[in-house]
Design an enzyme around this catalytic site. Structure first.
Site, PDB file in Angstrom:
ATOM      1  N   THR A 256     -15.751 -14.490   7.303  1.00 55.83           N
ATOM      2  CA  THR A 256     -15.623 -13.930   8.650  1.00 55.83           C
ATOM      3  C   THR A 256     -14.989 -12.545   8.579  1.00 55.83           C
ATOM      4  O   THR A 256     -14.011 -12.329   7.861  1.00 55.83           O
ATOM      5  CB  THR A 256     -14.783 -14.874   9.542  1.00 55.83           C
ATOM      6  OG1 THR A 256     -15.438 -16.139   9.524  1.00 55.83           O
ATOM      7  CG2 THR A 256     -14.670 -14.358  10.964  1.00 55.83           C
ATOM      8  N   CYS A 347       4.492   2.712 -15.273  1.00 52.19           N
ATOM      9  CA  CYS A 347       5.606   2.275 -16.122  1.00 52.19           C
ATOM     10  C   CYS A 347       5.094   1.315 -17.190  1.00 52.19           C
ATOM     11  O   CYS A 347       4.416   0.362 -16.876  1.00 52.19           O
ATOM     12  CB  CYS A 347       6.648   1.551 -15.299  1.00 52.19           C
ATOM     13  SG  CYS A 347       7.469   2.638 -14.181  1.00 52.19           S
TER      14      CYS A 347
END
Ligand code: PLP
Length: 764
Positions: A256, A347
């Site tokens: 949906t 990182c």
């Protein structure tokens, strides 16, 4: 751009991280809310509520097609760009698989600076679909532009080619016309996906005029909510649904539909198409904003370098590095000024650097220090002015804390005076600076090359004279930067190879005479400490006029003899573990079990230690100090310990075998409510802000009287040695620095230590 009140109530937030995500525009949010409240129908329902919902969807699709010039191509709504990327890759690879020739060496190409969603998805689907094709990154040049020769060479065997319109870290845009010519001249049939996420609203697109097969987009990068995106599919390009089910989106994407997301996105499209009363800033205005921000940054940070060429970048992204400052430091500084930017690097466990800037071949320091500042077309002049003012304030905070030199004399007088001990860390290594402010003298121990300029700036800014820069031994893992430091300061000193001054007096300690120098009223005594290396020394800093007893020593800089959690390795050619046995016994006689040890390494963020604390967790040290083993037994056990040394993957030399006994201490964790509750009652609790002074200066919260930055933590521990039962609560920006500092205090016997979990960031 959004503004909202900050945690301290002092400064409103300036959001300059639009390439990561954007706030939802009020008009778009209103449309989404109205859709949830009144147009909430399921577009598949045939009743009036459903038909109205479908109309929202149809309008949005029509506008989407117009914005990107989709022509007869399809636009399918998705959850975001990552889903669009999967859809494109599966569609292309599934089709390509139908007609593979077993004799051919196929490849799949992607740009080296592509968002990770692209190469990671390619890797995944090549494996799942069992397609034998080599995945290859197309290199980029210094400007971040794709290498078209490489593309021409490999395109003939390419099943799929993925490039991007605009890079998310640098804003660099590719010459899509040129890329198309190269691809089609060499392979008219290869499928071509262009990631257009960062191009929406920033570049004019007419996709139907090109041979681009697939183009993913994302709503949350342009003022719509997260969870809505769309993908363009060229007319007649092959298509395989990524999500099957109820047959929504004409069977191309089931589930949906996210109607509120579409309603919000539609408002953004209307603004882009000039159909809305509010319009976005045009290219010229955005370019003017970039120029103003660039100017402000250049004035504030003269050592700034921009990491991309503005001629080939969209006006809304600035990527820069500032010599001498890591991206983490700049992030902390900007965050304290309430400017939200992002570090331009991903990182990893140890090194933070940008793979995009690496691919462009920029110097390592630029990649490690990169900061990205990005905005969108809803940016206003007022916001730009406010951002420039904040940038200026951030720079002033750096000069105030002597991390940068001001270029006018008046600013130089407005600075925080430093006194006592400071610890500077680069990876797992430490440099120590001791300052006697009264006598304007300083001494530096184990100077690391990465921070020479910072140390020189600090000494000049504070008007300090450098008595000596001394290494505790010849380091195996780095070159001493003593020479560089003296050069920067214009000094010449006559010393031995470790930097110890040639002619010094001697003093008596435990019945033995040792050479010393003075730093203000302190004495710094050199004690030979053979073992780790044959030239190792320990430097003992004593209080004024102190003569005999070990307990009045303030700090012992023992190099790599005793490290936190281990003893320094003694398996170098110049090591001598038998001598280390004698050194340990002698050191304990001289400094006792409670003097703070300041080693050359701090691999686990523990800052400092004592012989007493290490005896608790290094059984070998305990046995030596308690004379439970003799020298020969020590030599044997020490060689066994050294076998555990694992030099890291980055080929960094580790100076001691970590014993793995870095136990977590129990510390009290507060949140905003529990801390406020404790503060409301009568108490003698000391709240300590442990951010760096420039952050503290920018965002000073009146309830925090004490600022003890991590660089000054050991100095603080020394001053509080007789105050170990005092309750302390440590606070920082995100709770990570306060956590490690609280752990260190607790390990050294401070019995009532707590910290604010999540830091200021989470406290209202
Ligand atoms: N491609 C680029 C260039 C991006 O910048 C991003 C998001 O950072 C993505 C793809 C992924 O988008 P989404 O968050 O919508 O999945």
């Amino acid at each position: 751009m959004s503004k909202q009140s900050s945690n301290t109530g002092a400064l409103s937030q300036i959001y300059l991280d639009s390439n990561a995500t954007t706030p939802v525009l009020p008009q778009a949010a209103e449309a989404a809310l109205a859709c949830m409240e009144t147009l909430f129908g399921n577009p598949s329902s045939s009743h009036i509520t459903g038909l109205r919902a479908k109309q929202v969807m149809d309008n949005t699709r029509r506008n989407a097609k117009e914005v990107i010039g989709a022509g007869q191509g399809e636009v399918i709504f998705t959850s975001g760009a990552t889903e669009g990327i999967q859809t494109a890759i599966i569609s292309a690879l599934h089709q390509a698989k139908q007609s593979l020739n077993p004799e051919t060496d196929y490849c799949v190409l992607y740009g080296a600076t592509e968002h990770k969603a692209v190469p990671e998805s390619l890797k995944h689907w090549l494996k799942v679909l069992e397609i034998d094709a080599t995945l290859m990154a197309i290199p980029v040049d210094k400007q971040g532009l794709l290498d078209t020769e490489f593309l021409a060479q490999h395109a003939p065997n390419a099943l799929l080619i993925c490039t991007m319109a605009v890079n998310n870290e640098t804003g660099v845009f590719q010459d899509l016309e040129l890329i198309e010519q190269v691809i089609r001249a060499n392979n008219p049939d290869a499928f071509w996906m262009v990631d257009c996420v960062q191009a929406l609203g920033k570049l004019n697109l007419t996709l139907a005029d090109t041979t681009i097969d697939y183009a993913p987009f994302s709503g949350h990068k342009l003022y719509a909510p997260k969870g809505i995106g769309f993908v363009y599919i060229r007319e007649n390009a092959p298509f395989t649904p990524f999500i099957a089910g109820g047959g929504q989106e004409g069977g191309l994407r089931s589930g949906t539909e996210n109607l509120p997301g579409m309603a919000a996105l539609n408002v953004v499209f209307e603004m882009l198409l000039g159909k809305h009363e509010q319009q976005f800033a045009c290219h010229e205005v955005l370019a003017g904003f970039r120029q103003q921000l660039t100017q402000a940054l250049r004035t504030a940070f003269p050592a700034i370098v921009f990491n991309h060429n503005f001629d080939v970048s969209v006006a809304t992204t600035l990527n820069f590095s500032i010599a001498g400052f890591s991206s983490k430091e700049m992030m902390d500084l900007f965050d304290a000024a309430n400017i939200r930017v992002s570090s331009g690097s991903a990182c990893s466990s140890k090194v933070t650097r940008s793979f995009v800037l690496d691919a462009m071949g920029l110097p390592a320091w630029q990649s490690e220090s990169a900061i990205r500042l990005s905005f969108g077309p809803a940016m206003t002049q007022q916001d730009v002015d406010a951002a420039c003012q904040r940038i200026e304030q951030s720079a002033a905070a750096l000069t105030h804390s002597c991390l940068a030199l001001a270029d006018d004399a008046q600013n130089m007088t407005d600075k925080a005076e430093l006194n006592g001990l400071m610890q500077f860390k680069v990876g797992g290594s430490c440099t120590w600076l001791y300052v006697d402010q009264q006598h304007k003298q300083a001494v530096i121990i184990d100077p690391l090359p990465q921070i020479s300029e910072r140390l020189a700036t600090l000494l000049q800014c504070q008007g300090l004279s450098l008595v000596a820069a001394i290494d505790t031994h010849g380091h195996a893992d780095h070159q001493s930067s003593r020479g560089e430091l003296l050069n920067l300061l214009g000094l010449e000193q006559y010393t031995d190879h470790l930097g110890w001054p040639e002619q010094t007096k001697t003093t008596c300690l435990n019945g033995q005479r040792y050479p010393y120098i003075t730093v203000g009223e302190q004495q710094l005594i050199a004690v030979p400490s053979k073992g780790h290396t044959s030239d190792s020394i320990s430097l003992l800093l004593t209080a004024p006029n102190h003569k005999e007893t070990a307990t009045k020593l303030r700090y012992a800089f023992c190099g790599d003899t005793i490290l936190m959690g281990t003893l320094g390795r003694s398996n170098f050619e110049c090591s001598d573990s038998a001598a280390m046995y004698q050194t340990l016994i002698q050191l304990e006689h001289l400094i006792g079990q409670n003097t703070l040890i300041c080693p050359s390494h701090d691999y686990n963020n523990e800052f400092t230690t004592t012989i007493g604390a290490e005896m608790e967790r290094i059984p070998l040290l305990k046995q030596v100090i308690e004379l439970k083993i003799n020298q020969a037994q020590f030599v044997l056990q020490k060689s066994q310990l050294d076998q555990h040394i694992v030099d890291s993957a980055h080929s960094e030399i580790i100076c001691g075998a970590l014993t793995g006994q870095c136990q977590q201490q129990h510390i009290t964790e507060y949140n905003a409510e529990t801390l406020a509750a404790v503060m409301d009652k009568p108490n003698n609790l000391m709240l300590i802000d442990i951010r760096e002074p420039h952050e503290f200066a920018l965002q000073h919260n009146a309830s925090f009287d004490h600022n003890v930055p991590l660089t000054r933590l050991v100095d603080f521990i020394e001053r509080q040695q007789l105050n170990k039962t005092q309750p302390f609560v440590l606070v920082c920006r995100s709770g990570s620095r306060s956590h490690v500092a609280a752990q260190a205090l607790s390990r050294l016997g401070f019995s009532q230590v707590g910290h604010l979990k999540g830091g200021y960031a989470l406290s209202a």
